[in-house]
Design an enzyme around this catalytic site. Structure first.
Site, PDB file in Angstrom:
ATOM      1  N   ASP A   1      34.902  39.749  31.853  1.00 28.60           N
ATOM      2  CA  ASP A   1      35.902  40.551  32.012  1.00 28.60           C
ATOM      3  C   ASP A   1      36.290  41.254  30.655  1.00 28.60           C
ATOM      4  OD1 ASP A   1      38.281  42.155  32.580  1.00 28.60           O
ATOM      5  OD2 ASP A   1      39.105  40.431  33.585  1.00 28.60           O
TER       6      ASP A   1
ATOM      7  N   LYS B   1      43.934  31.520  38.576  1.00 28.51           N
ATOM      8  CA  LYS B   1      43.894  31.404  37.149  1.00 28.51           C
ATOM      9  C   LYS B   1      43.735  30.073  36.664  1.00 28.51           C
ATOM     10  CE  LYS B   1      44.540  35.967  36.543  1.00 28.51           C
ATOM     11  NZ  LYS B   1      43.700  37.188  35.955  1.00 28.51           N
TER      12      LYS B   1
ATOM     13  N   LYS C   1      37.269  47.139  34.957  1.00 27.35           N
ATOM     14  CA  LYS C   1      38.796  47.896  35.202  1.00 27.35           C
ATOM     15  C   LYS C   1      38.698  49.097  34.449  1.00 27.35           C
ATOM     16  CE  LYS C   1      40.704  43.085  35.094  1.00 27.35           C
ATOM     17  NZ  LYS C   1      41.292  42.039  34.148  1.00 27.35           N
TER      18      LYS C   1
ATOM     19  N   ASP D   1      39.470  32.466  37.405  1.00 29.36           N
ATOM     20  CA  ASP D   1      39.341  33.374  36.161  1.00 29.36           C
ATOM     21  C   ASP D   1      40.192  32.599  34.986  1.00 29.36           C
ATOM     22  OD1 ASP D   1      39.458  35.382  34.378  1.00 29.36           O
ATOM     23  OD2 ASP D   1      40.834  36.671  35.448  1.00 29.36           O
TER      24      ASP D   1
ATOM     25  N   GLU E   1      35.217  33.556  35.972  1.00 31.27           N
ATOM     26  CA  GLU E   1      35.567  34.858  35.153  1.00 31.27           C
ATOM     27  C   GLU E   1      35.828  34.528  33.830  1.00 31.27           C
ATOM     28  OE1 GLU E   1      38.202  38.527  35.708  1.00 31.27           O
ATOM     29  OE2 GLU E   1      37.707  37.638  37.617  1.00 31.27           O
TER      30      GLU E   1
END
Ligand code: MG
Length: 361
Positions: A240, A161, A264, A189, A215
């Site tokens: 995302d 992250k 997702k 991400d 991402e």
């Protein structure tokens, strides 16, 4: 076949370790687990895990939506997936976690009725899928040490992250690269943490450590910013939070706003909607990753892994959250092979045998 009951259980258990992302800290697995019963004695399991930082949904709201669907579902045929999807979309906008729980349980019933594991029913390309492992926003040396241990265990892709602090992001990614060596893929991400212009500058500097992809660099609603980043980034960009459902996917892909899509099930509302995103992506030559909410407990991941294994357009998986739980609240489902590979059960449907009801609130 007719649905005779829809039961919902609330699960909230602490993660073994909190996950820190640019939007905040994720400390607990939070899910609504659904059991759909039928007049043929076939039972379907599903999970709806609301990721409040990502979707704004929470557990009481998800349970309320499932109870609202329950009144309409009783008497319906669980194999009428299209009719059930139409009903849920008429009842409420969004509520992806609640819709996913119902959609997953109905797919589980379909698999059991057909005597087929879900990955076969959905395409059968493979029975397994390789996942990355995520490290959060922490001190660079701590994350690098975690990453090194994961690679020693057998993970070949580390996701980290970023997006909270540029200097720390650079230090963290550098430390991870030094710790894991050159052969491991590192994907990033940003969870919407950057503005478009700073994203380009940062991605260029971060790519000194050989980045596979980034991402969600910018805010979910900043469509023009996402287009700008994708057009100017030296590494591929994945949507995302900007891609909720098939309508988002169509716009993003037809505008060349992204290189990859992260699906997702909790965002899009389940397998049925995810299949539509996959069809759009595959037609455009855009590869898909299957992700999960950090709050999921494993049934949703089994559903996602089933779809991910079934379709060749799904080339990446970020289904690592099962490793965050000390104990899973169910028996059955996938098993782990060579550390980073989820192998699906050949039992019909999801292969979930039972829920551990003693773990529910
Ligand atoms: Mg993400």
């Amino acid at each position: 076949m007719k649905i005779t009951d829809v039961k919902v259980h609330a699960l909230q258990v602490p993660l073994a370790k909190p996950l820190y992302i640019s939007l905040g800290a994720i400390t607990d697995a939070i899910s609504a687990l659904v059991v759909i019963e039928t007049d043929e004695g076939i039972t379907g399991y599903g999970e709806g895990s609301p990721g409040v930082l990502i979707t704004g949904e929470n557990l009481p709201g998800t349970i309320a939506s499932i109870r609202m669907f329950r009144d309409k579902l009783i008497g319906m045929d669980p194999l009428d997936l299209e009719s059930i999807s139409i009903m849920m979309n008429r009842e409420t906008a969004l509520a992806g976690a609640a819709k996913c729980a119902i959609d997953t349980a109905c797919h589980d019933i379909l698999g059991k009725k057909c005597g087929l594991p879900l990955y076969k029913l959905l395409g059968g390309h493979s029975n397994k899928i390789v996942t990355d492992m995520t490290v959060g926003i922490e001190d660079p040396q701590i994350t690098a040490e975690k990453a090194r241990k994961y690679v020693e265990q057998g993970f070949t892709t580390i996701k980290t992250k970023v997006g909270a602090d540029a200097a720390m992001d650079l230090a963290r990614v550098r430390a991870i690269r030094e710790a894991v060596g050159d052969s491991v893929k590192i994907r990033l991400d940003a969870n919407q943490g950057w503005h478009a212009r700073e994203a380009i500058e940062l991605i260029r500097r971060l790519n000194e450590y050989d980045i596979e992809l980034v991402e969600q660099p910018v805010r979910r609603y900043d469509f023009e910013g996402l287009c700008y980043v994708t057009a100017n980034s030296p590494v591929p960009i994945m949507a995302d939070e900007s891609c909720w459902d098939s309508k988002d996917a169509l716009r993003l892909i037809s505008s060349r706003a992204v290189d990859f899509i992260n699906i997702k099930l909790m965002k899009c509302g389940g397998i049925r909607e995810a299949q539509k995103i996959c069809a759009i992506a595959e037609s455009a030559g855009v590869e898909v990753m299957l992700g999960c909410m950090a709050e999921e407990c494993g049934i949703g991941i089994t559903a996602a892994a089933s779809l991910g294994a079934a379709l060749s357009v799904i080339t990446r998986a970020d289904l690592d959250n099962t490793w965050s739980l000390k104990e899973l609240p169910y028996e059955g489902g996938f098993h782990i092979e060579t550390t980073n590979t989820l192998v699906l059960s050949d039992n019909p449907g999801l292969g979930i045998v039972s829920l551990k009801e003693e773990m529910f609130n």
